[in-house]
Motif scaffolding. Sequence first.
Motif, mmCIF file in Angstrom:
data_model
loop_
_atom_site.group_PDB
_atom_site.id
_atom_site.type_symbol
_atom_site.label_atom_id
_atom_site.label_comp_id
_atom_site.label_asym_id
_atom_site.label_seq_id
_atom_site.Cartn_x
_atom_site.Cartn_y
_atom_site.Cartn_z
ATOM 1 N N PRO A 7 0.972 -1.454 0.232
ATOM 2 C CA PRO A 7 -0.019 0.335 -0.077
ATOM 3 C C PRO A 7 1.098 1.020 0.021
ATOM 4 O O PRO A 7 0.637 2.338 0.131
ATOM 5 C CB PRO A 7 -0.492 0.009 1.068
ATOM 6 C CG PRO A 7 0.432 -0.983 2.486
ATOM 7 C CD PRO A 7 1.125 -1.507 1.181
ATOM 8 N N THR A 8 2.148 1.246 -0.341
ATOM 9 C CA THR A 8 2.986 2.643 -0.511
ATOM 10 C C THR A 8 3.222 2.799 -2.014
ATOM 11 O O THR A 8 4.208 1.829 -2.229
ATOM 12 C CB THR A 8 4.130 1.920 0.647
ATOM 13 O OG1 THR A 8 4.810 0.826 0.182
ATOM 14 C CG2 THR A 8 3.672 2.195 2.009
ATOM 15 N N SER A 9 4.095 3.555 -1.786
ATOM 16 C CA SER A 9 4.874 3.904 -3.203
ATOM 17 C C SER A 9 5.919 3.485 -3.261
ATOM 18 O O SER A 9 6.419 3.154 -4.987
ATOM 19 C CB SER A 9 4.597 5.457 -3.611
ATOM 20 O OG SER A 9 5.508 6.705 -2.522
ATOM 21 N N LEU A 10 6.866 3.405 -2.111
ATOM 22 C CA LEU A 10 8.118 3.145 -2.469
ATOM 23 C C LEU A 10 8.235 1.658 -2.804
ATOM 24 O O LEU A 10 8.682 1.088 -4.150
ATOM 25 C CB LEU A 10 8.837 3.355 -0.852
ATOM 26 C CG LEU A 10 8.631 4.458 -0.769
ATOM 27 C CD1 LEU A 10 9.473 4.862 0.318
ATOM 28 C CD2 LEU A 10 10.122 5.130 -1.642
ATOM 29 N N GLY A 11 7.380 0.486 -1.950
ATOM 30 C CA GLY A 11 7.047 -0.733 -2.344
ATOM 31 C C GLY A 11 6.279 -1.059 -3.881
ATOM 32 O O GLY A 11 6.877 -1.746 -4.542
ATOM 33 N N ARG A 12 5.671 0.010 -4.409
ATOM 34 C CA ARG A 12 4.890 -0.187 -5.475
ATOM 35 C C ARG A 12 5.712 -0.272 -6.684
ATOM 36 O O ARG A 12 5.955 -1.090 -7.788
ATOM 37 C CB ARG A 12 3.270 0.660 -5.913
ATOM 38 C CG ARG A 12 2.454 0.588 -5.109
ATOM 39 C CD ARG A 12 1.481 -0.133 -5.579
ATOM 40 N NE ARG A 12 0.197 -0.974 -4.280
ATOM 41 C CZ ARG A 12 -0.840 0.670 -4.763
ATOM 42 N NH1 ARG A 12 -1.156 0.974 -5.660
ATOM 43 N NH2 ARG A 12 -2.111 -0.134 -3.911
ATOM 44 N N VAL A 13 6.546 0.538 -6.211
ATOM 45 C CA VAL A 13 7.699 0.805 -7.093
ATOM 46 C C VAL A 13 8.361 -0.200 -6.911
ATOM 47 O O VAL A 13 9.057 -1.189 -8.099
ATOM 48 C CB VAL A 13 8.238 2.518 -7.114
ATOM 49 C CG1 VAL A 13 10.593 2.086 -8.151
ATOM 50 C CG2 VAL A 13 7.909 3.033 -7.651
ATOM 51 N N GLU A 62 -2.371 -5.606 -11.629
ATOM 52 C CA GLU A 62 -2.925 -4.478 -12.536
ATOM 53 C C GLU A 62 -2.036 -2.955 -12.583
ATOM 54 O O GLU A 62 -1.183 -2.437 -13.263
ATOM 55 C CB GLU A 62 -4.339 -4.363 -12.995
ATOM 56 C CG GLU A 62 -4.513 -6.107 -13.911
ATOM 57 C CD GLU A 62 -6.496 -5.176 -14.093
ATOM 58 O OE1 GLU A 62 -7.098 -4.356 -13.441
ATOM 59 O OE2 GLU A 62 -6.980 -6.106 -14.054
ATOM 60 N N GLU A 63 -2.446 -2.511 -11.256
ATOM 61 C CA GLU A 63 -1.297 -1.967 -10.443
ATOM 62 C C GLU A 63 -0.360 -1.771 -11.024
ATOM 63 O O GLU A 63 0.569 -0.195 -11.260
ATOM 64 C CB GLU A 63 -2.316 -1.024 -9.326
ATOM 65 C CG GLU A 63 -1.179 0.183 -9.049
ATOM 66 C CD GLU A 63 -1.841 1.361 -9.491
ATOM 67 O OE1 GLU A 63 -1.012 2.149 -9.914
ATOM 68 O OE2 GLU A 63 -2.831 0.738 -10.079
ATOM 69 N N LEU A 64 0.630 -2.792 -10.717
ATOM 70 C CA LEU A 64 2.626 -2.772 -10.787
ATOM 71 C C LEU A 64 1.944 -2.678 -12.175
ATOM 72 O O LEU A 64 3.495 -2.401 -12.037
ATOM 73 C CB LEU A 64 2.898 -4.011 -9.362
ATOM 74 C CG LEU A 64 1.940 -3.917 -8.243
ATOM 75 C CD1 LEU A 64 2.258 -5.357 -7.873
ATOM 76 C CD2 LEU A 64 3.375 -2.946 -7.294
ATOM 77 N N GLN A 93 4.902 3.604 -16.778
ATOM 78 C CA GLN A 93 5.089 4.733 -16.404
ATOM 79 C C GLN A 93 6.399 5.058 -15.766
ATOM 80 O O GLN A 93 6.829 6.289 -15.865
ATOM 81 C CB GLN A 93 3.777 5.487 -15.555
ATOM 82 C CG GLN A 93 3.922 4.725 -14.359
ATOM 83 C CD GLN A 93 2.395 5.261 -14.284
ATOM 84 O OE1 GLN A 93 1.212 5.548 -14.467
ATOM 85 N NE2 GLN A 93 1.980 5.773 -12.961
ATOM 86 N N GLY A 94 6.441 4.498 -15.153
ATOM 87 C CA GLY A 94 8.230 5.028 -14.406
ATOM 88 C C GLY A 94 7.983 5.244 -13.210
ATOM 89 O O GLY A 94 9.303 5.706 -12.686
ATOM 90 N N PHE A 95 6.655 5.529 -12.433
ATOM 91 C CA PHE A 95 6.109 5.892 -10.924
ATOM 92 C C PHE A 95 5.088 5.650 -10.496
ATOM 93 O O PHE A 95 4.515 5.167 -10.730
ATOM 94 C CB PHE A 95 6.393 7.353 -10.979
ATOM 95 C CG PHE A 95 5.060 7.649 -11.901
ATOM 96 C CD1 PHE A 95 3.841 8.220 -10.916
ATOM 97 C CD2 PHE A 95 5.590 7.969 -13.554
ATOM 98 C CE1 PHE A 95 2.705 8.808 -12.403
ATOM 99 C CE2 PHE A 95 4.292 8.593 -13.857
ATOM 100 C CZ PHE A 95 3.343 8.933 -13.679
ATOM 101 N N ALA A 96 5.077 5.944 -9.371
ATOM 102 C CA ALA A 96 3.922 5.591 -8.170
ATOM 103 C C ALA A 96 3.056 6.352 -7.714
ATOM 104 O O ALA A 96 4.385 7.143 -7.008
ATOM 105 C CB ALA A 96 4.522 3.845 -7.793
ATOM 106 N N PRO A 133 12.153 4.764 -9.322
ATOM 107 C CA PRO A 133 12.846 3.636 -8.889
ATOM 108 C C PRO A 133 14.069 4.492 -9.262
ATOM 109 O O PRO A 133 14.578 5.431 -9.356
ATOM 110 C CB PRO A 133 12.569 2.608 -10.076
ATOM 111 C CG PRO A 133 12.502 4.028 -11.028
ATOM 112 C CD PRO A 133 11.368 4.574 -10.533
ATOM 113 N N VAL A 134 15.474 4.310 -7.803
ATOM 114 C CA VAL A 134 15.882 4.956 -8.319
ATOM 115 C C VAL A 134 17.148 2.847 -8.859
ATOM 116 O O VAL A 134 17.246 2.123 -8.174
ATOM 117 C CB VAL A 134 17.722 4.700 -6.623
ATOM 118 C CG1 VAL A 134 18.498 5.011 -6.840
ATOM 119 C CG2 VAL A 134 17.241 5.998 -5.910
ATOM 120 N N HIS A 135 18.605 3.286 -10.003
ATOM 121 C CA HIS A 135 18.724 2.054 -10.296
ATOM 122 C C HIS A 135 20.846 2.198 -10.595
ATOM 123 O O HIS A 135 20.459 3.139 -10.179
ATOM 124 C CB HIS A 135 18.807 2.454 -12.016
ATOM 125 C CG HIS A 135 17.221 2.509 -12.303
ATOM 126 N ND1 HIS A 135 16.895 3.784 -12.719
ATOM 127 C CD2 HIS A 135 16.514 1.546 -12.770
ATOM 128 C CE1 HIS A 135 15.341 3.284 -13.006
ATOM 129 N NE2 HIS A 135 15.012 2.052 -13.274
#
Length: 263
Positions: free
Chosen positions: A140-146, A181-183, A189-192, A208-210
């Motif tokens: 449920p977090t943007s960091l986690g989704r990415v 689907e959300e992932l 799109q490269g962001f959450a 993301p940080v690569h």
Amino acid sequence: MPRDDPDYIESVSKAFQVIEAFSAEHPALTISEASALTGLTRPTVRRILLTLVRLGFASPAENKTFVLTPQMMRLGYAYLSSTPVWDHAMPYMRDLADSVRESVSLAVLDAPDIVYVARVPAARSMTITLTVGARLPAYPTSLGRVLLASLSPQALDEYLASTELRRLTPTTICDPDELREELARVRKQGFAIIDGEREEGVRSAAVPVHDHQGRPIMALNVSANAARVTVQSLEEEVVPQLLRTAETISSHSRFSRHHTASG
């Protein structure tokens, strides 16, 4: 892990099982409680806890319980101090926090959670207080989704099979198919962007940080109070700055060399 693996030390595994049994919900444990949480026998748990006491990582407490000591933080600090990216990333994170006037965080995936490894809090007050080492569920977090979006299909299947997707707020995605689907959308799109799925009234965006091979290994985000920041402003104003900051962190030569050696 197979017990016949010659490189597997079962006693070490059991010791970490006992250590990991301690949590915010269980800050103090009796031998019986630790045994129940880990599935280990009481004699085994007793020996492990007494060893931790002698090493200074645990201490006896009230009512025949044991607690971990601050010395346990040395284990986490060893990880942080051996990875120079945190120190390198902080100036850029501070610049971003000053620009957007919101909290900026860097996290890694330690499924089923994310773990905060660097953080610059906003000068303004927010309803949540997070520090380095804090853990939150990934889904449920943007960091986690990415970070979940970067998993292989097999790894994502394993995550969904082993993780309970609980409804934390009315908007939390807790259906596995909907989360997939959300992932997929996040990956494309490269962001959450999250709007109150972990905590009502909090919105966040992450990218993301690569590493040097282009693999997403961390995530960078901005969190804000929903009363101050709209979803549209997150996407149109914050995400571009997040992407530029993440690219700067990713492209730093020391960062790339470190992960070449370790990964």
